[in-house]
Design a protein around this motif. Sequence first.
Motif, PDB file in Angstrom:
ATOM      1  N   TYR A  28       0.968  -1.217  -0.040  1.00 22.49           N
ATOM      2  CA  TYR A  28      -0.149   0.036   0.010  1.00 22.49           C
ATOM      3  C   TYR A  28       0.761   1.248  -0.046  1.00 22.49           C
ATOM      4  CZ  TYR A  28      -4.231  -2.708   0.724  1.00 22.49           C
ATOM      5  OH  TYR A  28      -5.259  -3.699   0.456  1.00 22.49           O
ATOM      6  N   ASN A  30       1.178   3.484   1.997  1.00 23.52           N
ATOM      7  CA  ASN A  30       1.759   3.681   3.325  1.00 23.52           C
ATOM      8  C   ASN A  30       3.123   2.906   3.568  1.00 23.52           C
ATOM      9  OD1 ASN A  30       0.409   1.606   3.757  1.00 23.52           O
ATOM     10  ND2 ASN A  30      -0.576   2.214   5.462  1.00 23.52           N
ATOM     11  N   GLY A  55      -5.238  -9.287   9.412  1.00 23.02           N
ATOM     12  CA  GLY A  55      -4.557  -8.406   8.958  1.00 23.02           C
ATOM     13  C   GLY A  55      -3.575  -9.048   7.706  1.00 23.02           C
ATOM     14  N   CYS A  56      -3.876 -10.262   7.513  1.00 22.89           N
ATOM     15  CA  CYS A  56      -3.089 -11.189   6.632  1.00 22.89           C
ATOM     16  C   CYS A  56      -3.110 -10.896   5.441  1.00 22.89           C
ATOM     17  CB  CYS A  56      -2.923 -12.624   7.159  1.00 22.89           C
ATOM     18  SG  CYS A  56      -4.398 -13.405   6.303  1.00 22.89           S
ATOM     19  N   GLY A  57      -4.151 -10.110   4.924  1.00 21.99           N
ATOM     20  CA  GLY A  57      -4.257  -9.680   3.430  1.00 21.99           C
ATOM     21  C   GLY A  57      -5.465 -10.175   2.760  1.00 21.99           C
ATOM     22  N   LYS A  58      -6.273 -10.968   3.467  1.00 22.17           N
ATOM     23  CA  LYS A  58      -7.353 -11.587   3.036  1.00 22.17           C
ATOM     24  C   LYS A  58      -8.139 -10.741   2.132  1.00 22.17           C
ATOM     25  CE  LYS A  58      -8.981 -13.274   6.771  1.00 22.17           C
ATOM     26  NZ  LYS A  58      -8.141 -12.532   7.751  1.00 22.17           N
ATOM     27  N   SER A  59      -8.854  -9.653   2.694  1.00 29.40           N
ATOM     28  CA  SER A  59      -9.438  -8.600   1.901  1.00 29.40           C
ATOM     29  C   SER A  59      -8.962  -7.979   0.833  1.00 29.40           C
ATOM     30  CB  SER A  59     -10.051  -7.396   2.893  1.00 29.40           C
ATOM     31  OG  SER A  59     -10.744  -8.139   4.191  1.00 29.40           O
ATOM     32  N   THR A  60      -7.604  -7.907   0.874  1.00 27.45           N
ATOM     33  CA  THR A  60      -6.703  -7.463   0.016  1.00 27.45           C
ATOM     34  C   THR A  60      -6.833  -8.197  -1.272  1.00 27.45           C
ATOM     35  OG1 THR A  60      -5.121  -6.196   1.469  1.00 27.45           O
ATOM     36  CG2 THR A  60      -4.261  -6.774  -0.912  1.00 27.45           C
ATOM     37  N   ARG A 224       1.038 -11.413   7.687  1.00 27.83           N
ATOM     38  CA  ARG A 224       1.445 -10.349   6.717  1.00 27.83           C
ATOM     39  C   ARG A 224       2.814 -10.469   6.536  1.00 27.83           C
ATOM     40  NH1 ARG A 224       2.451  -4.956   7.407  1.00 27.83           N
ATOM     41  NH2 ARG A 224       1.936  -5.075   9.561  1.00 27.83           N
TER      42      ARG A 224
HETATM   43  N1  LIG Z   1      -6.087   0.819   1.882  1.00 19.95           N
HETATM   44  C1  LIG Z   1      -5.010   0.593   2.939  1.00 19.95           C
HETATM   45  N2  LIG Z   1      -3.852   1.180   3.104  1.00 19.95           N
HETATM   46  C2  LIG Z   1      -3.009   1.105   3.939  1.00 19.95           C
HETATM   47  N3  LIG Z   1      -2.840  -0.080   4.468  1.00 19.95           N
HETATM   48  C3  LIG Z   1      -3.933  -1.013   4.077  1.00 19.95           C
HETATM   49  C4  LIG Z   1      -5.030  -0.913   3.366  1.00 19.95           C
HETATM   50  N4  LIG Z   1      -5.800  -1.713   3.280  1.00 19.95           N
HETATM   51  C5  LIG Z   1      -5.316  -2.630   4.127  1.00 19.95           C
HETATM   52  N5  LIG Z   1      -4.153  -2.243   4.468  1.00 19.95           N
HETATM   53  C6  LIG Z   1      -3.207  -3.199   5.569  1.00 19.95           C
HETATM   54  O1  LIG Z   1      -2.811  -4.193   4.697  1.00 19.95           O
HETATM   55  C7  LIG Z   1      -3.036  -5.266   5.614  1.00 19.95           C
HETATM   56  C8  LIG Z   1      -3.755  -6.362   5.102  1.00 19.95           C
HETATM   57  O2  LIG Z   1      -5.163  -5.919   4.991  1.00 19.95           O
HETATM   58  P1  LIG Z   1      -6.245  -6.844   4.841  1.00 19.95           P
HETATM   59  O3  LIG Z   1      -6.136  -7.339   3.547  1.00 19.95           O
HETATM   60  O4  LIG Z   1      -7.535  -5.949   5.219  1.00 19.95           O
HETATM   61  O5  LIG Z   1      -6.286  -7.972   5.781  1.00 19.95           O
HETATM   62  P2  LIG Z   1      -7.313  -9.155   6.374  1.00 19.95           P
HETATM   63  O6  LIG Z   1      -8.555  -8.922   5.655  1.00 19.95           O
HETATM   64  O7  LIG Z   1      -6.762 -10.295   6.247  1.00 19.95           O
HETATM   65  O8  LIG Z   1      -7.554  -8.664   8.003  1.00 19.95           O
HETATM   66  C9  LIG Z   1      -3.237  -4.864   7.081  1.00 19.95           C
HETATM   67  O9  LIG Z   1      -2.082  -4.696   7.705  1.00 19.95           O
HETATM   68  C10 LIG Z   1      -3.818  -3.552   6.909  1.00 19.95           C
HETATM   69  O10 LIG Z   1      -3.466  -2.631   7.823  1.00 19.95           O
END
Ligand SMILES: Nc1ncnc2c1ncn2[C@@H]1O[C@H](COP(=O)(O)OP(=O)(O)O)[C@@H](O)[C@H]1O
Length: 271
Positions: A28, A30, A55-60, A224
């Motif tokens: 990301y 950041n 926080g492992c990236g599932k939603s990503t 992650r």
């Molecule tokens: N838009 C974003 N900007 C910065 N960091 C992000 C963003 N979306 C997710 N993250 C970070 O990326 C990591 C994986 O997020 P996410 O895919 O939501 O995990 P999960 O769904 O497994 O809980 C987390 O550390 C989260 O804080």
Amino acid sequence: MSSGKTSSAADAGLTHLAVSLRSVTKTYDNGVMALGPFDLTVRKGEFISLLGPSGCGKSTVLRLIAELSAPSSGIVRVARHEGEVLPGHGIGFVFQEPTLMPWTSVRENVRLPLRLAGVPKAEARGRADAALASVGLADFADAFPRELSGGMKMRVSLARALVTDPDILLMDEPFAALDEITRFRLNNDLLALWRSLGKTVIFVTHSVFESVYLSQRVVVMTARPGRIQADIRIETVEPRGEAFRTSAAYSDYCRKVSAALAPSYSGQSTL
Ligand SMILES: Nc1ncnc2c1ncn2[C@@H]1O[C@H](COP(=O)(O)OP(=O)(O)O)[C@@H](O)[C@H]1O
Ligand SMILES: [Mg+2]
């Protein structure tokens, strides 16, 4: 780092695959490296779960498949029908929160994606009612969201995702906030829908029990940046039901999946 790519055109090369992620990473803006390198293929009509710690990236992963986000490197390919090139088209997304519009009826909530796509009102109304019937809410089309239980709101959210007849259904911890009985019932109804509609389902959960009950494959992710820790096929007599949930085979699979998940939790101080 080379820039990643999402293929959105009809992709004959996928043949039996609904989704293919090759060496995909996501960092990301950041600087947080959320994913990868990550490789995953999902066959058309398959039901898979992505399981891993918060926080492992599932939603990503789901957002990359839905083209709501682009990979930093690697290739994301999503099968499309010939001619379907609109981003997000052919994909239904269900989130943990039902995110319904409180000021309008259940039918209007379900009709929204069709309205946005310019489908004529009468046709859209018929399709919304059919989608509501498929999730057991035929009698609630005129109700308002506030009149529904949490489980019923989630059914509306599912109907809204199904109303465009997507090939792929992405579900991001959809039942996590529900009580166990409601969750079990929705699990069974989701399986029945999956069997009758033949869609590809990619289901995110952090429940070992739910992942084993629902899916043909459980893909366990590392902490992650998310990578694949294990890819476990769940083989049992179909259709699944309470007999499977109480069987020795079910507990054996749950134990195996828990063991694969354990390293992802060790050393995590933020949970
Ligand atoms: N838009 C974003 N900007 C910065 N960091 C992000 C963003 N979306 C997710 N993250 C970070 O990326 C990591 C994986 O997020 P996410 O895919 O939501 O995990 P999960 O769904 O497994 O809980 C987390 O550390 C989260 O804080
Ligand atoms: Mg998430």
